[in-house]
Motif scaffolding. Structure first.
Motif, PDB file in Angstrom:
ATOM      1  N   GLY A 186       0.843  -1.189   0.000  1.00 50.96           N
ATOM      2  CA  GLY A 186       0.000   0.000   0.000  1.00 50.96           C
ATOM      3  C   GLY A 186       0.880   1.241   0.000  1.00 50.96           C
ATOM      4  N   VAL A 187       0.526   2.230  -0.804  1.00 52.77           N
ATOM      5  CA  VAL A 187       1.281   3.487  -0.879  1.00 52.77           C
ATOM      6  C   VAL A 187       0.342   4.636  -0.551  1.00 52.77           C
ATOM      7  CG1 VAL A 187       2.647   5.018  -2.356  1.00 52.77           C
ATOM      8  CG2 VAL A 187       2.791   2.519  -2.677  1.00 52.77           C
ATOM      9  N   ILE A 188       0.625   5.337   0.549  1.00 52.08           N
ATOM     10  CA  ILE A 188      -0.183   6.495   0.947  1.00 52.08           C
ATOM     11  C   ILE A 188       0.463   7.751   0.372  1.00 52.08           C
ATOM     12  CG2 ILE A 188      -1.140   7.823   2.859  1.00 52.08           C
ATOM     13  CD1 ILE A 188      -0.814   5.336   4.631  1.00 52.08           C
ATOM     14  N   GLY A 189      -0.272   8.446  -0.495  1.00 52.96           N
ATOM     15  CA  GLY A 189       0.243   9.669  -1.106  1.00 52.96           C
ATOM     16  C   GLY A 189       0.910   9.380  -2.434  1.00 52.96           C
ATOM     17  N   LEU A 190       0.576  10.183  -3.453  1.00 52.68           N
ATOM     18  CA  LEU A 190       1.126   9.937  -4.784  1.00 52.68           C
ATOM     19  C   LEU A 190       1.867  11.183  -5.275  1.00 52.68           C
ATOM     20  CD1 LEU A 190       1.208   7.597  -6.792  1.00 52.68           C
ATOM     21  CD2 LEU A 190      -0.728   8.631  -7.967  1.00 52.68           C
ATOM     22  N   GLY A 191       2.927  11.525  -4.552  1.00 48.63           N
ATOM     23  CA  GLY A 191       3.777  12.640  -4.962  1.00 48.63           C
ATOM     24  C   GLY A 191       5.120  12.130  -5.434  1.00 48.63           C
ATOM     25  N   GLY A 192       6.165  12.938  -5.207  1.00 50.31           N
ATOM     26  CA  GLY A 192       7.508  12.578  -5.643  1.00 50.31           C
ATOM     27  C   GLY A 192       7.970  11.249  -5.068  1.00 50.31           C
ATOM     28  N   LEU A 193       7.701  11.008  -3.781  1.00 44.38           N
ATOM     29  CA  LEU A 193       8.095   9.743  -3.157  1.00 44.38           C
ATOM     30  C   LEU A 193       7.125   8.626  -3.515  1.00 44.38           C
ATOM     31  CD1 LEU A 193       9.572  11.966  -1.386  1.00 44.38           C
ATOM     32  CD2 LEU A 193       9.519  10.286   0.453  1.00 44.38           C
ATOM     33  N   THR A 209      -1.491  -1.043  -4.154  1.00 47.21           N
ATOM     34  CA  THR A 209      -2.687  -0.225  -3.941  1.00 47.21           C
ATOM     35  C   THR A 209      -2.259   1.183  -3.556  1.00 47.21           C
ATOM     36  OG1 THR A 209      -4.021  -2.106  -3.212  1.00 47.21           O
ATOM     37  CG2 THR A 209      -4.757   0.086  -2.511  1.00 47.21           C
ATOM     38  N   VAL A 210      -2.794   2.180  -4.257  1.00 39.99           N
ATOM     39  CA  VAL A 210      -2.506   3.584  -3.941  1.00 39.99           C
ATOM     40  C   VAL A 210      -3.668   4.155  -3.131  1.00 39.99           C
ATOM     41  CG1 VAL A 210      -2.231   5.905  -4.905  1.00 39.99           C
ATOM     42  CG2 VAL A 210      -1.058   3.957  -5.966  1.00 39.99           C
ATOM     43  N   PHE A 211      -3.327   4.842  -2.035  1.00 40.25           N
ATOM     44  CA  PHE A 211      -4.323   5.548  -1.218  1.00 40.25           C
ATOM     45  C   PHE A 211      -4.121   7.039  -1.414  1.00 40.25           C
ATOM     46  CE2 PHE A 211      -3.461   1.529   0.885  1.00 40.25           C
ATOM     47  CZ  PHE A 211      -4.733   1.056   1.168  1.00 40.25           C
ATOM     48  N   SER A 212      -5.191   7.744  -1.735  1.00 38.91           N
ATOM     49  CA  SER A 212      -5.087   9.182  -1.952  1.00 38.91           C
ATOM     50  C   SER A 212      -6.345   9.864  -1.448  1.00 38.91           C
ATOM     51  CB  SER A 212      -4.893   9.468  -3.445  1.00 38.91           C
ATOM     52  OG  SER A 212      -4.847  10.857  -3.690  1.00 38.91           O
ATOM     53  N   THR A 213      -6.227  11.162  -1.162  1.00 40.62           N
ATOM     54  CA  THR A 213      -7.402  11.953  -0.788  1.00 40.62           C
ATOM     55  C   THR A 213      -8.042  12.560  -2.035  1.00 40.62           C
ATOM     56  OG1 THR A 213      -5.959  13.854  -0.453  1.00 40.62           O
ATOM     57  CG2 THR A 213      -6.506  12.546   1.499  1.00 40.62           C
ATOM     58  N   SER A 245      -5.301  -7.240   4.337  1.00 37.51           N
ATOM     59  CA  SER A 245      -4.939  -7.682   2.980  1.00 37.51           C
ATOM     60  C   SER A 245      -3.534  -7.264   2.537  1.00 37.51           C
ATOM     61  CB  SER A 245      -5.952  -7.136   1.972  1.00 37.51           C
ATOM     62  OG  SER A 245      -5.822  -5.734   1.836  1.00 37.51           O
ATOM     63  N   LEU A 246      -2.877  -6.377   3.288  1.00 35.97           N
ATOM     64  CA  LEU A 246      -1.600  -5.827   2.818  1.00 35.97           C
ATOM     65  C   LEU A 246      -0.428  -6.297   3.683  1.00 35.97           C
ATOM     66  CD1 LEU A 246      -2.780  -2.153   2.172  1.00 35.97           C
ATOM     67  CD2 LEU A 246      -2.517  -3.969   0.475  1.00 35.97           C
ATOM     68  N   ASP A 247       0.690  -6.595   3.026  1.00 32.33           N
ATOM     69  CA  ASP A 247       1.904  -6.958   3.766  1.00 32.33           C
ATOM     70  C   ASP A 247       2.611  -5.731   4.327  1.00 32.33           C
ATOM     71  OD1 ASP A 247       2.271  -9.911   3.328  1.00 32.33           O
ATOM     72  OD2 ASP A 247       2.131  -9.277   1.229  1.00 32.33           O
ATOM     73  N   PHE A 248       2.521  -4.630   3.606  1.00 36.18           N
ATOM     74  CA  PHE A 248       3.355  -3.468   3.923  1.00 36.18           C
ATOM     75  C   PHE A 248       2.657  -2.227   3.398  1.00 36.18           C
ATOM     76  CE2 PHE A 248       7.095  -0.693   2.965  1.00 36.18           C
ATOM     77  CZ  PHE A 248       7.806  -0.807   4.142  1.00 36.18           C
ATOM     78  N   ILE A 249       2.664  -1.168   4.195  1.00 33.09           N
ATOM     79  CA  ILE A 249       2.154   0.134   3.754  1.00 33.09           C
ATOM     80  C   ILE A 249       3.270   1.152   3.958  1.00 33.09           C
ATOM     81  CG2 ILE A 249       0.465   1.975   4.129  1.00 33.09           C
ATOM     82  CD1 ILE A 249      -1.448  -0.146   5.271  1.00 33.09           C
ATOM     83  N   ILE A 250       3.548   1.944   2.931  1.00 31.84           N
ATOM     84  CA  ILE A 250       4.524   3.028   3.088  1.00 31.84           C
ATOM     85  C   ILE A 250       3.773   4.351   3.051  1.00 31.84           C
ATOM     86  CG2 ILE A 250       5.099   3.052   0.591  1.00 31.84           C
ATOM     87  CD1 ILE A 250       8.017   3.716   1.551  1.00 31.84           C
ATOM     88  N   ASN A 251       3.948   5.158   4.089  1.00 36.97           N
ATOM     89  CA  ASN A 251       3.255   6.440   4.192  1.00 36.97           C
ATOM     90  C   ASN A 251       4.192   7.559   3.760  1.00 36.97           C
ATOM     91  OD1 ASN A 251       1.595   8.581   4.741  1.00 36.97           O
ATOM     92  ND2 ASN A 251       1.937   8.535   6.954  1.00 36.97           N
TER      93      ASN A 251
END
Length: 355
Positions: A186-193, A209-213, A245-251
């Protein structure tokens, strides 16, 4: 042979006060020492750190301040002891330019974790007492240990964001073995990182999976970056459907997030890794204890891992999505970055615009 390249006036762009407004500024770089290389800067990535430091967000900025720590260019001259680089080589410099070189972390190639504190590429205090100045400038002199080889086949402009944004997401992913095909990210935020985390995840064979506001990022996430799934984080039904459902989330976001809700999305033993800096980390202990979950933090990587990441990107043709701008656009670029109006990293064309 030692050169006198450091005696040239270096032209940069600097902030003079917490307004953060950048304008031309001349200063001296040090002479090239026996272990140093002098680099003609061709490009410099624009990082959120450039906003934070030029505007004195932490309260310790030293003016005039020349930002920039995603630096690439060509070797202009080398000191007499330098073995790894020769004139003309493509090189990069990341977020730090010195460390004690004697502690357990430095010995392990993890200089960013140096016991005495790594010296930051800009606004740091170097071992000679001078204040470091970053890559919004014509050249830089750095000890060869803190410089990286950019593979000749890799475009210099594209390499710049790897030196902070790229390595910042690569480090925790590798540390937590998230380079194994079939795992779920899971990836929180879809910017440069965030966009680099998606690219690495897809390259490693992960389900991403991308999480965004922001719904406006959906098409880009799924069709351009090839994420497998896109979730609006405020949609509780969509979030609930992903529990365990996710192994890893990077915020990668620095805004505050509902930690309990995100922790509930992790499988047993899953990890939520912070590379952004929310104002607080608040969660119920049960969110960790009941699922054997962990929260971890990370910054950029050491020299060994940074070189490995650069080589991986060249070998697998992974390129950040960049918008190249002249140095004269730097103030607008920083304003646009605050508004998240960039896909996904500004890179300043130093070679063709800084005169």
């Amino acid at each position: 042979m030692t050169s006198d390249a450091g005696n040239e006036n270096c032209l940069g762009w600097a902030a003079r006060d917490p307004s953060g407004f950048l304008s031309p500024y001349k200063f001296n770089r040090r002479d090239v020492g026996a272990d140093d290389i002098s680099i003609t800067i061709t490009h410099c990535g624009v990082c959120y750190a450039d906003v934070a430091w030029t505007r004195n967000v932490q309260g310790h900025s030293k003016y005039p301040l020349v930002p920039g720590h995603e630096i690439v260019g060509t070797v202009k001259s080398v000191g007499s002891n330098v073995q790894r680089f020769k004139v003309g080589d493509h090189v990069g410099v990341g977020t730090y330019v010195n460390s004690c070189r004697a502690c357990e972390y430095c010995d392990d190639g993890l200089e960013v974790q140096c016991s005495k504190g790594a010296v930051l590429t800009f606004d740091g205090i170097d071992t000679d007492g001078t204040v470091t100045k970053g890559g919004y400038s014509s050249h830089i002199v750095v000890h060869e240990r803190y410089c990286f080889k950019i593979p000749e086949s890799y475009p210099l402009a594209s390499a710049a964001p790897l030196l902070c944004a790229g390595i910042t997401v690569w480090t925790p992913m590798i540390a937590h073995k998230m380079n194994q095909p079939g795992k779920t990210l899971g990836v929180i935020g879809l910017g440069g990182l965030g966009h680099m985390a998606v690219k690495f995840g897809k390259s490693f064979g992960l389900k991403v999976t991308v999480f965004s506001t922001s719904l406006s990022k959906k098409d880009e996430a799924l069709n351009v970056l090839k994420a497998d799934n896109f979730i609006i984080s405020s949609n509780n039904e969509e979030m609930k459907a992903l529990e365990k459902s996710l192994d890893f989330i990077i915020n990668t976001a620095s805004g505050d997030i509902p930690f309990d809700q995100y922790l509930s999305l992790l499988k047993s033993g899953g990890v939520l890794s912070l590379v952004g800096f929310p104002s607080e980390v608040k969660f119920h202990p049960a969110s960790l204890n009941l699922g054997m979950r962990s929260i971890s933090g990370s910054v950029t990587g050491g020299t060994k891992q940074t070189q490995e990441m650069l080589d991986y990107c060249a070998n697998h043709e992974i390129y950040p999505n960049i918008e190249i701008v002249p140095i004269q656009y730097a103030n607008e670029a920083l304003e646009r970055m605050i508004k998240k109006d960039v896909k996904y990293r500004f890179v300043i064309d130093i070679a063709n615009s800084l005169k």
